[in-house]
Design a protein around this motif. Sequence first.
Motif, PDB file in Angstrom:
ATOM      1  N   ALA A  14      54.367  39.749  38.056  1.00 61.48           N
ATOM      2  CA  ALA A  14      54.422  38.856  36.726  1.00 61.48           C
ATOM      3  C   ALA A  14      54.399  39.925  35.714  1.00 61.48           C
ATOM      4  N   ALA A  15      54.998  39.503  34.584  1.00 62.57           N
ATOM      5  CA  ALA A  15      54.978  40.372  33.559  1.00 62.57           C
ATOM      6  C   ALA A  15      53.938  40.012  32.538  1.00 62.57           C
ATOM      7  N   ASN A  16      52.969  39.684  32.745  1.00 58.66           N
ATOM      8  CA  ASN A  16      51.449  39.666  31.866  1.00 58.66           C
ATOM      9  C   ASN A  16      50.397  40.253  32.612  1.00 58.66           C
ATOM     10  N   HIS A  17      49.760  41.130  31.689  1.00 58.14           N
ATOM     11  CA  HIS A  17      48.756  41.823  32.201  1.00 58.14           C
ATOM     12  C   HIS A  17      47.444  40.936  32.507  1.00 58.14           C
ATOM     13  N   LEU A  18      47.158  39.901  31.535  1.00 60.67           N
ATOM     14  CA  LEU A  18      46.175  39.001  31.608  1.00 60.67           C
ATOM     15  C   LEU A  18      46.262  38.121  32.810  1.00 60.67           C
ATOM     16  N   ALA A  19      47.473  37.616  32.944  1.00 65.86           N
ATOM     17  CA  ALA A  19      47.699  36.934  34.316  1.00 65.86           C
ATOM     18  C   ALA A  19      47.438  37.661  35.331  1.00 65.86           C
ATOM     19  N   VAL A  20      47.843  38.752  35.571  1.00 65.90           N
ATOM     20  CA  VAL A  20      47.579  39.559  36.734  1.00 65.90           C
ATOM     21  C   VAL A  20      46.233  39.709  37.212  1.00 65.90           C
ATOM     22  N   PHE A  21      45.365  39.882  35.924  1.00 73.91           N
ATOM     23  CA  PHE A  21      43.966  40.220  36.280  1.00 73.91           C
ATOM     24  C   PHE A  21      43.398  38.826  36.751  1.00 73.91           C
ATOM     25  N   PHE A  22      43.710  37.885  35.989  1.00 74.17           N
ATOM     26  CA  PHE A  22      42.933  36.480  36.246  1.00 74.17           C
ATOM     27  C   PHE A  22      43.325  36.298  37.613  1.00 74.17           C
ATOM     28  N   ALA A  23      44.420  36.094  38.122  1.00 75.99           N
ATOM     29  CA  ALA A  23      44.821  35.723  39.494  1.00 75.99           C
ATOM     30  C   ALA A  23      44.327  36.582  40.450  1.00 75.99           C
ATOM     31  N   LYS A  24      44.093  37.798  40.258  1.00 70.86           N
ATOM     32  CA  LYS A  24      43.699  38.926  41.223  1.00 70.86           C
ATOM     33  C   LYS A  24      42.023  38.541  41.212  1.00 70.86           C
ATOM     34  N   ARG A  25      41.509  38.295  40.052  1.00 70.52           N
ATOM     35  CA  ARG A  25      39.814  38.371  39.983  1.00 70.52           C
ATOM     36  C   ARG A  25      39.482  36.904  40.590  1.00 70.52           C
ATOM     37  N   PHE A  26      39.923  35.972  40.115  1.00 69.85           N
ATOM     38  CA  PHE A  26      39.355  34.596  40.470  1.00 69.85           C
ATOM     39  C   PHE A  26      40.099  33.818  41.449  1.00 69.85           C
ATOM     40  N   TYR A  27      41.186  34.338  41.917  1.00 70.53           N
ATOM     41  CA  TYR A  27      42.006  33.570  43.068  1.00 70.53           C
ATOM     42  C   TYR A  27      42.407  34.515  44.316  1.00 70.53           C
ATOM     43  N   SER A  28      41.987  35.932  44.105  1.00 66.94           N
ATOM     44  CA  SER A  28      42.419  36.858  45.054  1.00 66.94           C
ATOM     45  C   SER A  28      43.896  36.780  45.629  1.00 66.94           C
TER      46      SER A  28
END
Length: 207
Positions: free
Chosen positions: A77-91
């Motif tokens: 994904a070309a969005n740092h916030l989306a990457v962080f959120f998806a990894k942190r909350f949905y693994s």
Amino acid sequence: MKQRWSNLLFCHYQVPVESLRPWVPAPLEIETCEGSAWVGIVSFDMSFGIIRYPQVNVRTYVSHKGKSGVYFLSCDAANHLAVFFAKRFYSLPYTYSNIQAQFDATVSFHSMRKDHKYQVEYTPFGEWFHAKSGSLEYFLTERYSLFTDQSYCDIMHESWKLQHVNASIQSNTLGSSKGFSFPLEADHLLYGNQTEVRILSKGVFVY
């Protein structure tokens, strides 16, 4: 969480089940259709709220105790916030990537990170249709659960409005880290226009 997925290319390859087994958790059953497992590369325009960015997922199809869904091998994904959120909350296996995309009548999509590259142009054509239950098109697109290594979440959306599509793939090394060498001519191609997606609460497996 509500999202909008638009301008999707469903690009699919047939693969042997045994080639996927090392990358899919043992409790998940790898589903097959027409005699083989499938790996899908799905490029699209993602948006939720005021955030919008291009994304490309590499996925396969699995089930657990009768629940069918998608297992992601990678998500760029070309969005740092989306990457962080998806990894942190949905693994989910998200990675930030440099993705240049232009969503016009012909979609131009170019994703690159390290040695992973995917470059394609695609143009839908013909009448819209909905996949028929039991068809390959239905198997590849109508999925309503996302699985991770230890959990899952259900999703809701209307059935896809699909079209046939002309696609020119210039480069595809998205499967290289998993030992896949995908040809530039896919086994199956479809275009999905747009759908509103609602991601429901996450469940947890005890493997």
